[in-house]
Design a protein around this motif. Structure first.
Motif, PDB file in Angstrom:
ATOM      1  N   ALA A 215       0.831  -1.206   0.000  1.00 39.72           N
ATOM      2  CA  ALA A 215       0.000   0.000   0.000  1.00 39.72           C
ATOM      3  C   ALA A 215       0.866   1.257   0.000  1.00 39.72           C
ATOM      4  O   ALA A 215       0.576   2.230  -0.702  1.00 39.72           O
ATOM      5  N   ALA A 216       1.941   1.244   0.800  1.00 38.21           N
ATOM      6  CA  ALA A 216       2.826   2.412   0.877  1.00 38.21           C
ATOM      7  C   ALA A 216       3.558   2.621  -0.444  1.00 38.21           C
ATOM      8  O   ALA A 216       3.684   3.760  -0.925  1.00 38.21           O
ATOM      9  N   PHE A 217       4.043   1.534  -1.049  1.00 35.97           N
ATOM     10  CA  PHE A 217       4.746   1.707  -2.326  1.00 35.97           C
ATOM     11  C   PHE A 217       3.801   2.176  -3.416  1.00 35.97           C
ATOM     12  O   PHE A 217       4.156   3.015  -4.236  1.00 35.97           O
ATOM     13  N   TRP A 218       2.582   1.628  -3.446  1.00 38.52           N
ATOM     14  CA  TRP A 218       1.622   2.102  -4.445  1.00 38.52           C
ATOM     15  C   TRP A 218       1.417   3.609  -4.318  1.00 38.52           C
ATOM     16  O   TRP A 218       1.299   4.318  -5.318  1.00 38.52           O
ATOM     17  N   GLN A 269      10.723  -2.611   0.091  1.00 38.26           N
ATOM     18  CA  GLN A 269      11.798  -3.029   0.993  1.00 38.26           C
ATOM     19  C   GLN A 269      13.030  -2.113   0.942  1.00 38.26           C
ATOM     20  O   GLN A 269      13.633  -1.845   1.996  1.00 38.26           O
ATOM     21  N   PRO A 270      13.442  -1.593  -0.211  1.00 42.52           N
ATOM     22  CA  PRO A 270      14.568  -0.643  -0.193  1.00 42.52           C
ATOM     23  C   PRO A 270      14.263   0.617   0.614  1.00 42.52           C
ATOM     24  O   PRO A 270      15.162   1.179   1.260  1.00 42.52           O
ATOM     25  N   TYR A 271      13.008   1.064   0.580  1.00 48.15           N
ATOM     26  CA  TYR A 271      12.621   2.235   1.382  1.00 48.15           C
ATOM     27  C   TYR A 271      12.696   1.905   2.874  1.00 48.15           C
ATOM     28  O   TYR A 271      13.121   2.734   3.681  1.00 48.15           O
ATOM     29  N   TYR A 272      12.247   0.690   3.213  1.00 48.24           N
ATOM     30  CA  TYR A 272      12.326   0.261   4.618  1.00 48.24           C
ATOM     31  C   TYR A 272      13.786   0.217   5.071  1.00 48.24           C
ATOM     32  O   TYR A 272      14.136   0.739   6.140  1.00 48.24           O
TER      33      TYR A 272
END
Length: 285
Positions: A215-218, A269-272
């Motif tokens: 949801a966050a990546f979208w 995952q890269p953002y995390y």
């Protein structure tokens, strides 16, 4: 409905991530990150809360905050009609796991000491009710999302990244003021339908996903897609330059490669990892 991990795992077997690109030259399989498996629901609850807090930090870093507006929610894996979201008055960039508020389907605080955003409950509660397949929802007043929302139009499929939303987003063409009424939330959920995103005219963006990560990546991708379309509109307006729209067959193929729940989870995952490194994990407390 199959558990999230099962759905995501099964989807990973039929896309370009695996196959020839999933092995070394000597035939040894490469390690492809995937949604973790949990021994207990308590472990999954903690994972969801950690990634929810990370999503808030990422949103804060990108300027998606605006006072007390905006909210991200994730369904509790134990109490399926409850969800976690942010307290009313903490900046996105400061939110940690211990700040998160658990509310029931009536909006009553179950865990936490601060109130929630009433609009958050009005929108998110109805989306979670209408979409049992969705475990997370994001809404914020990002600049490019707000700007594009004024047109009350769906996005054109004219960039590769826009194809994540091919036949998978809608436009809610009414603006009835600040959303405080749950009936308005029901109408928004109905407009969203089975898609992953809805553009709220004169308001902002909402994205949903089977995981908080997706949801966050979208949302990150949708806001950038709005930015790209605004740039194209500005550059081509009155110039006579023809815009090239991606044909349906290619759009469908690309959507299947980039628009699935598994790909949404993986893309976050890269953002995390980045926010984990930048904050030294402070949001985990």
């Amino acid at each position: 409905m199959a558990p999230v991990a099962q759905v995501l795992s099964s989807e990973s077997n039929g896309n370009a991530t695996v196959g020839a690109l999933g092995r070394r030259k000597d035939g040894k399989p490469l390690k492809v990150r995937s949604y973790p498996k949990f021994d207990t629901l308590e472990e999954e609850r903690q994972y969801r809360k950690q990634h929810l807090a990370a999503a808030y930090r990422v949103f804060g870093e990108r300027g998606f905050d605006e006072g007390v507006a905006g909210h991200i929610s994730v369904r509790d894996p134990i109490l399926r009609d409850h969800f976690w979201l942010n307290p009313l008055s903490i900046h996105f960039s400061q939110i940690s796991v211990s700040d998160l508020i658990l509310v029931d389907e009536e909006g009553t605080v179950v865990i936490g000491d601060e109130p929630i955003n009433a609009a958050a409950f009005a929108i998110h509660s109805e989306i979670h009710k209408a979409r049992p397949d969705v475990d997370a929802a994001c809404h914020a007043h990002s600049v490019y999302g707000k700007a594009w929302s004024v047109f009350g139009k769906e996005l054109d499929m004219m960039t590769q990244d826009s194809l994540r939303f091919w036949k998978d987003h809608a436009v809610y063409t009414q603006f009835n003021g600040i959303v405080l009424d749950r009936e308005e939330g029901r109408r928004i959920a109905e407009c969203l339908g089975g898609g992953k995103a809805v553009i709220l005219q004169n308001h902002g963006l909402i994205t949903v996903g089977q995981t908080i990560d997706a949801a966050a990546f979208w949302f990150l991708s949708l806001d950038k897609t709005c930015q790209a379309q605004l740039l194209v509109e500005a550059a081509s307006g009155g110039s006579g330059i023809k815009r090239t729209i991606i044909p349906e067959e290619e759009a469908k193929f690309s959507y299947q490669q980039a628009g699935t729940p598994e790909k949404g989870w993986l893309a976050f995952q890269p953002y995390y990892d980045d926010i984990l490194a930048k904050t030294n994990g402070s949001f985990l407390k």
